[in-house]
Design a protein around this motif. Sequence first.
Motif, mmCIF file in Angstrom:
data_model
loop_
_atom_site.group_PDB
_atom_site.id
_atom_site.type_symbol
_atom_site.label_atom_id
_atom_site.label_comp_id
_atom_site.label_asym_id
_atom_site.label_seq_id
_atom_site.Cartn_x
_atom_site.Cartn_y
_atom_site.Cartn_z
ATOM 1 N N LEU A 36 -24.864 -8.598 49.188
ATOM 2 C CA LEU A 36 -23.756 -9.446 49.630
ATOM 3 C C LEU A 36 -22.987 -8.819 50.786
ATOM 4 O O LEU A 36 -22.476 -9.532 51.660
ATOM 5 N N ALA A 37 -22.891 -7.489 50.795
ATOM 6 C CA ALA A 37 -22.126 -6.816 51.846
ATOM 7 C C ALA A 37 -22.875 -6.762 53.172
ATOM 8 O O ALA A 37 -22.268 -6.889 54.247
ATOM 9 N N ARG A 38 -24.179 -6.595 53.102
ATOM 10 C CA ARG A 38 -24.956 -6.404 54.334
ATOM 11 C C ARG A 38 -25.898 -7.560 54.661
ATOM 12 O O ARG A 38 -26.343 -7.685 55.811
ATOM 13 N N GLY A 39 -26.217 -8.362 53.671
ATOM 14 C CA GLY A 39 -27.205 -9.412 53.892
ATOM 15 C C GLY A 39 -26.624 -10.641 54.584
ATOM 16 O O GLY A 39 -25.451 -10.978 54.406
ATOM 17 N N ARG A 40 -27.433 -11.289 55.345
ATOM 18 C CA ARG A 40 -27.095 -12.565 55.980
ATOM 19 C C ARG A 40 -28.275 -13.501 55.748
ATOM 20 O O ARG A 40 -29.292 -13.403 56.410
ATOM 21 N N PHE A 41 -28.140 -14.402 54.789
ATOM 22 C CA PHE A 41 -29.261 -15.249 54.418
ATOM 23 C C PHE A 41 -28.734 -16.569 53.865
ATOM 24 O O PHE A 41 -27.592 -16.645 53.387
ATOM 25 N N PRO A 42 -29.548 -17.631 53.908
ATOM 26 C CA PRO A 42 -29.125 -18.922 53.353
ATOM 27 C C PRO A 42 -28.891 -18.796 51.846
ATOM 28 O O PRO A 42 -29.657 -18.151 51.140
ATOM 29 N N ARG A 44 -26.249 -17.360 50.494
ATOM 30 C CA ARG A 44 -25.452 -16.166 50.164
ATOM 31 C C ARG A 44 -24.160 -16.549 49.445
ATOM 32 O O ARG A 44 -23.766 -15.896 48.467
ATOM 33 N N THR A 45 -23.526 -17.609 49.893
ATOM 34 C CA THR A 45 -22.282 -18.053 49.262
ATOM 35 C C THR A 45 -22.524 -18.536 47.837
ATOM 36 O O THR A 45 -21.733 -18.272 46.928
ATOM 37 N N VAL A 46 -23.646 -19.218 47.648
ATOM 38 C CA VAL A 46 -23.991 -19.709 46.309
ATOM 39 C C VAL A 46 -24.258 -18.529 45.378
ATOM 40 O O VAL A 46 -23.804 -18.514 44.223
ATOM 41 N N LEU A 47 -24.993 -17.536 45.865
ATOM 42 C CA LEU A 47 -25.272 -16.350 45.056
ATOM 43 C C LEU A 47 -23.971 -15.647 44.671
ATOM 44 O O LEU A 47 -23.785 -15.237 43.519
ATOM 45 N N ASP A 48 -23.071 -15.525 45.633
ATOM 46 C CA ASP A 48 -21.780 -14.899 45.368
ATOM 47 C C ASP A 48 -21.020 -15.665 44.281
ATOM 48 O O ASP A 48 -20.424 -15.068 43.376
ATOM 49 N N ALA A 49 -21.061 -16.982 44.360
ATOM 50 C CA ALA A 49 -20.360 -17.809 43.373
ATOM 51 C C ALA A 49 -20.980 -17.666 41.986
ATOM 52 O O ALA A 49 -20.268 -17.570 40.978
ATOM 53 N N VAL A 50 -22.301 -17.627 41.913
ATOM 54 C CA VAL A 50 -22.989 -17.495 40.627
ATOM 55 C C VAL A 50 -22.662 -16.148 39.977
ATOM 56 O O VAL A 50 -22.425 -16.068 38.770
ATOM 57 N N ILE A 51 -22.648 -15.094 40.786
ATOM 58 C CA ILE A 51 -22.353 -13.756 40.262
ATOM 59 C C ILE A 51 -20.951 -13.708 39.657
ATOM 60 O O ILE A 51 -20.722 -13.096 38.610
ATOM 61 N N HIS A 52 -20.010 -14.380 40.317
ATOM 62 C CA HIS A 52 -18.620 -14.333 39.869
ATOM 63 C C HIS A 52 -18.268 -15.431 38.871
ATOM 64 O O HIS A 52 -17.117 -15.500 38.425
ATOM 65 N N LEU A 53 -19.231 -16.247 38.514
ATOM 66 C CA LEU A 53 -18.971 -17.353 37.597
ATOM 67 C C LEU A 53 -18.387 -16.903 36.250
ATOM 68 O O LEU A 53 -17.477 -17.555 35.724
ATOM 69 N N PRO A 54 -18.881 -15.797 35.653
ATOM 70 C CA PRO A 54 -18.296 -15.373 34.367
ATOM 71 C C PRO A 54 -16.802 -15.070 34.421
ATOM 72 O O PRO A 54 -16.137 -15.063 33.389
ATOM 73 N N LEU A 55 -16.272 -14.804 35.623
ATOM 74 C CA LEU A 55 -14.846 -14.523 35.741
ATOM 75 C C LEU A 55 -13.995 -15.772 35.521
ATOM 76 O O LEU A 55 -12.846 -15.666 35.079
ATOM 77 N N VAL A 56 -14.545 -16.930 35.849
ATOM 78 C CA VAL A 56 -13.757 -18.156 35.768
ATOM 79 C C VAL A 56 -14.178 -19.056 34.603
ATOM 80 O O VAL A 56 -13.411 -19.921 34.190
#
Length: 226
Positions: A36-42, A44-56
């Motif tokens: 997430l910090a270094r990658g630039r790929f289609p 990426r935002t969805v992956l970030d959201a899925v990873i943080h889903l347990p928080l919400v």
Amino acid sequence: MTLSAEEWEIVRLSLRVGLVAVAATLPIAFALAFLLARGRFPGRTVLDAVIHLPLVLPPVVTGWLLLLAFGSGGPLAFAGGLVLFRWAGAAIASAVMALPLMVRAIRLSIEAVDRRLEGAARTLGAGRRRAFLDVTLPLSLPGVLAGAVLGFARSIGEFGATITFVSNIPGETRTLPLAIYSALQVPGADRTVVRLAAVSVLLSLAALVASELLARRVTAGTRGGL
């Protein structure tokens, strides 16, 4: 404050679940944070959201989803017999809940690394792997330690996902939060609640203090080596 044999077993189980959850999750958390910090790929935002889903999500929902995944007919049903209603399942639930906090702390640390230092290492002949091991990893290590401690603290405090996924079984899945909840349902068990709550506070404080001391030592050692 003297704990009974049963209470010591609860503490040992909680530590076991927390340590296993962090040890199993830390490499995954670092890989995701680096991506997430270094990658630039289609996506990426969805992956970030899925990873943080347990928080919400409500933790009960997370536990229910784990139950569906490992239960009969689920995609991970082959492992259901090893984790359902067992301490390993409690470690999985704790790991899932701790992952977003670990990823976030490690990602911020990686993003704070000056990439010009990596470039300088490359110009001196270091390959990508050597530059990562000699520059990126040491400089991001305080964030890795912070993420590990946050994950551990979150793991030993996990309640909703654990009780939904693996129930509240004495000696098997009854960690500190579940034991406190159980004691609250018993009239006259106030002393038990106080003892277990005090242990929870002490463990959390010890983890935070240890993390701060380790981070300072790592930071001092890194600066001295640069």
